[in-house]
Design a protein around this motif. Structure first.
Motif, short mmCIF file in Angstrom:
data_model
loop_
_atom_site.label_atom_id
_atom_site.label_comp_id
_atom_site.label_asym_id
_atom_site.label_seq_id
_atom_site.Cartn_x
_atom_site.Cartn_y
_atom_site.Cartn_z
N THR A 142 0.57 -0.95 -0.15
CA THR A 142 -0.36 0.21 -0.12
C THR A 142 0.80 1.29 0.19
OG1 THR A 142 0.14 0.05 2.62
CG2 THR A 142 -1.86 -1.31 1.60
N VAL A 143 0.56 2.53 -0.16
CA VAL A 143 0.96 3.30 -0.54
C VAL A 143 0.18 4.74 0.12
CG1 VAL A 143 2.61 2.93 -2.25
CG2 VAL A 143 0.68 3.84 -3.09
N GLU A 172 8.44 -0.64 -1.92
CA GLU A 172 9.96 -1.71 -1.79
C GLU A 172 9.13 -2.97 -1.66
OE1 GLU A 172 12.89 -1.80 1.87
OE2 GLU A 172 12.97 0.10 1.48
N LYS A 173 8.15 -3.29 -1.35
CA LYS A 173 7.65 -4.44 -1.19
C LYS A 173 7.05 -4.61 -1.95
CE LYS A 173 5.75 -4.20 3.20
NZ LYS A 173 4.85 -4.02 3.99
N VAL A 201 8.43 -6.15 -9.51
CA VAL A 201 8.54 -5.84 -11.16
C VAL A 201 9.44 -5.71 -11.25
CG1 VAL A 201 7.53 -3.42 -12.12
CG2 VAL A 201 6.56 -4.42 -10.09
N ASP A 202 10.67 -5.31 -10.71
CA ASP A 202 12.18 -4.71 -11.25
C ASP A 202 12.68 -6.30 -11.92
OD1 ASP A 202 12.39 -2.98 -10.05
OD2 ASP A 202 13.71 -3.74 -8.02
N GLY A 203 13.16 -5.69 -13.30
CA GLY A 203 13.60 -7.07 -14.20
C GLY A 203 12.70 -7.41 -14.28
N LYS A 204 11.00 -6.93 -14.50
CA LYS A 204 10.36 -7.36 -15.69
C LYS A 204 9.32 -6.65 -16.43
CE LYS A 204 9.10 -11.43 -11.53
NZ LYS A 204 8.27 -11.44 -10.41
N GLU A 205 9.24 -7.03 -17.65
CA GLU A 205 8.27 -6.28 -17.76
C GLU A 205 7.19 -5.90 -17.97
OE1 GLU A 205 6.49 -6.55 -22.84
OE2 GLU A 205 7.63 -7.85 -22.06
#
Length: 810
Positions: A762-763, A782-783, A788-792
């Motif tokens: 949540t943000v 961060e969570k 998500v990082d490294g993915k399309e």
């Protein structure tokens, strides 16, 4: 440090009750007095009968709703009248007095004093300077005055009738006081008895009572109950001929269009035409025997739909249908009463189930006149095409066929359109001691003569032996010095009326006397009546929305018609509270052993806990069971409120992070109190206190607002805190907080972040943030970043103010 602080409620409750009393802060300002320039607010609760048992939890709930609203209104700048009094005449006191050998005056005085002490111990903000007691002579003088005005106008009259009589209480009861064939007081079976009865002609006001409901703000079910009670119906009066007599048998029907389906008539066994033509009735001995059986039954027994059908055909007397000339047999049956309508009915068994069952039992023809059902199986009560009905054949619209039938009756001189009411005239006397004497003298020369106005009040004499007389005679009849008098008109020997008024008399106008309770010259001062009326808000039990409310509306409308009061309706608004059930979920009763004494709660937890709990336990208008564990929950909440002082520092206004919460709470509590949603108002304060403790500090201004919002519910504790933090004057008279609508909207919102439809974090973002900002904040979490990082990233979805869903691949 513990959030909960156990405060000394015994000291605090007494301290603030004494201060309020000494400062007279709940005294309303009459016109011309300082404070009367404020907008007025007249709050009314049903004044209690002061029983020896004292207050019960039902009283607490009944009074607490408008108590909270009245306290808020004072803080909102209104001139509030919130009075209290006692409806103290009646059978319960008299029965207790007879049982214990104590005079009813003594019993009443002791009970009233106990009640006042109990009400004050809970901290109710009543204006005690306006206290009334219906048994005091300076009160019932004006009850008698109103009765005499009604007598002058022909609305109070005397008639001989079959009445509901309670052999145990030795008293005549109205239909309203003997519902279900049981006495309202002792619950014994009632019997029918022929007696001279005083009536008030309330039926004269039936249409006005119905029309007035369009002008007021009553709960829908309250309006509907009154409509049903009055029971207005439109139809026709029809004159059937009595064969070979030249006499007419008059009936009333709501369906004159079904006249061609009449196959028998039913008369009340007591109908006078039976005696008039007894010589024509071959089975008169059987008629007398049937009458004797009926005399043993109550009106309730006689009119039950599901009871066995009994009846007797009159041999030698028959009716003639005015539309087709057919001869129709006449029966007598106990379910037809002389007191209802004309004392006779026409029976259309094809289209009325009771008539159908009667016809089947006695072998009477059944003629269909409305198509649509199977009359071999049961009566058909629906709409349809008229058949077997002469000039009405082919009609399919009920209104048209009724109108056409009435036109025909008028044309041939056999009837006319008319209106009937289910409500009957009000039986208005009791054969008991403890009630208002009826101010009438019976003179052999002059008839019934009113006691002169300047001789009012006609005081209830002091009697040592006031047990009811035999045969339904008032105890006052045994007192020659009261009974024997001179006629006010001719001066000859006469006798006073010895019956007294019913308990409903004093409660039919008490709201007017609160306006000017000490006036010896008139019922109430004209300027004061103009200032205070109508009652702005009346709250009470659903059990009183018919009898008491209809009676009091009737009296008020009469007083309006003779120019005594300035408004047509007495109450602008009427609401109702639900019952408090026992902890077992059943209605409280001594026999079940589930009665809760509210003063036990005051002794153990303090008045504020009791006050808060009865309004927090559920929807105010609904029944709710008593819960000891929930009481403890309210106690913990108030202990946490007491603990706020320990984390209070500086004045500081409202902190930015609590600003929205405070404005939303002010709005919700204000609106919920106005809407009688007391439980959710308290819940909102419980939510706010959690936020305050999460922050671990509260400013003086924040604490001031919080205790002001809580004050109507828990006035003692909040006054104490107000004093400790340097509040000026009494919190009960402080200004009610106001909210800024713009600040009730959250400046930030919490957004759920999903990755491929699964919640990953949540943000918190600004409420007006653009989509790009929200997506960026979501990716930066961060969570979320770990998924998500490294993915399309295939797709980014944003539902404003609610969620982000990032669709990824790889």
């Amino acid at each position: 440090m513990s959030e909960e602080v156990r405060y000394d409620f015994r000291r605090i409750d007494k301290k603030w009750q004494d201060r309020w009393d000494a400062a007279h802060i709940f005294r309303a300002a009459d016109p011309g007095e300082p404070g009367s320039e404020k907008p007025k607010f007249y709050a009314l609760v049903e004044f209690p009968y002061p029983s020896g048992a004292g207050m019960h939890v039902g009283h607490i709930k009944a009074f607490s709703g408008l108590e909270v609203i009245s306290r808020m209104r004072r803080m909102q700048g209104y001139n509030v009248m919130f009075p209290m009094g006692f409806d103290a005449f009646g059978l319960p006191t008299e029965n207790y007095a007879i049982k214990t050998g104590t005079h009813p005056r003594t019993v009443t005085d002791v009970n009233v004093e106990r009640f006042i002490a109990q009400l004050k111990s809970v901290g109710f903000s009543f204006d005690w300077s306006r206290k009334i007691d219906t048994t005091e002579t300076d009160y019932y003088k004006w009850t008698q005055w109103i009765f005499l005005k009604m007598f002058e106008k022909g609305l109070a009259f005397r008639d001989t009738a079959l009445v509901n009589y309670c052999p145990h209480c030795k008293v005549v009861l109205s239909n309203e006081d003997s519902q279900g064939g049981k006495c309202d007081i002792c619950h014994s079976d009632i019997v029918q008895k022929s007696k001279d009865v005083w009536y008030l002609r309330i039926t004269e006001y039936a249409d006005k009572l119905l029309q007035g409901l369009e002008e007021v703000d009553y709960l829908p079910n309250i309006k509907q109950q009154q409509i049903n009670w009055i029971g207005r119906s439109e139809g026709a009066f029809v004159n059937f001929g009595l064969k070979d007599t030249g006499e007419k048998l008059r009936i009333y029907t709501t369906r004159p269009d079904t006249l061609f389906g009449v196959t028998f008539m039913v008369m009340a066994p007591e109908h006078p035409l039976i005696d008039k033509y007894a010589s024509k009735i071959a089975n008169m001995a059987d008629v007398e025997a049937y009458r004797a059986e009926c005399a043993k039954k109550t009106e309730f027994d006689r009119t039950q739909m599901n009871k066995d059908k009994t009846g007797l055909k009159l041999d030698g007397l028959c009716a003639v249908n005015p539309l087709n000339g057919k001869e129709i047999p006449i029966y007598i049956a106990d379910y037809v009463m002389m007191g209802y309508g004309t004392g006779a009915i026409m029976a259309v068994p094809a289209h009325d189930q009771r008539d159908w069952e009667f016809a089947r039992k006695f072998g009477i023809d059944v003629i269909e006149v409305i198509k649509g059902g199977d009359i071999e199986k049961e009566a058909y009560a629906g709409d349809g095409e008229m058949v077997n009905s002469g000039f009405l054949n082919g009609f399919t619209n009920k209104k048209d066929s009724i109108r056409r039938a009435i036109d025909e009756l008028v044309k041939i001189g056999a009837g006319e359109g008319g209106v009937q009411y289910k409500m009957k005239d009000w039986a208005f006397n009791r054969q008991r001691y403890w009630g208002e004497p009826i101010p009438i003298v019976h003179c052999p020369e002059c008839g019934m003569v009113p006691v002169p106005y300047d001789e009012l009040p006609l005081c209830l004499p002091d009697m040592k032996e006031f047990a009811p007389g035999q045969g339904g005679e008032s105890p006052l009849a045994r007192m020659p010095e009261f009974v024997n008098c001179k006629c006010p008109r001719c001066g000859k020997d006469a006798r006073r009326e010895t019956d007294t008024m019913p308990q409903w008399a004093g409660s039919s106008w008490y709201f007017l006397r609160y306006i000017d309770p000490h006036n010896n010259n008139c019922l109430a001062d004209e300027k004061k009546l103009e200032y205070w009326l109508p009652v702005d808000w009346y709250n009470g039990g659903m059990e009183h929305v018919t009898r008491h409310m209809i009676y009091s509306r009737f009296w008020h409308k009469f007083l309006y018609d003779i120019g005594v009061v300035p408004t047509d309706e007495p109450y602008a608004k009427r609401t109702a509270q639900g019952l408090i059930l026992g902890p077992d979920g059943e209605k409280m009763s001594k026999s079940r052993g589930n009665v809760v004494d509210p003063l036990d709660v005051v002794d153990e937890y303090g008045a504020d806990v009791l006050r808060t709990y009865v309004l927090f336990m559920g929807d105010y208008g609904s029944a709710a069971p008593w819960s000891p564990s929930s009481i403890k929950g309210c106690k913990r909440f108030l202990d946490r409120v007491a603990g706020l002082e320990a984390i209070c520092s500086g004045s500081g206004g409202i902190s930015k992070d609590l600003e929205s919460s405070f404005h939303k709470t002010i709005k919700k509590v204000t609106e919920d109190i106005d809407g009688m949603k007391f439980n959710t108002a308290i819940a909102a304060l419980m939510t706010l206190i959690n936020e305050i403790y999460d922050k671990k500090s509260v400013t003086r201004d924040e604490l001031s607002i919080f205790i002001t919002l809580l004050n109507p519910f828990a006035p003692h504790l909040t006054e104490e805190i107000w004093e400790h933090i340097g509040g000026k004057g009494l919190l009960s008279l402080a200004k009610w907080p106001e909210y800024d609508e713009a600040k009730t909207v959250d400046s930030t919102v919490e957004i759920a972040v999903q990755v491929n439809g699964k919640l990953r974090g949540t943000v918190k973002i600004a409420a007006d943030a653009a989509k790009d900002e929200v997506i960026a904040a979501a990716k930066a979490d961060e969570k979320v970043a770990s998924f998500v990082d490294g993915k399309e990233i295939v797709k980014e979805i944003y539902v404003p103010g609610k969620l982000v869903n990032i669709v990824v691949r790889g």
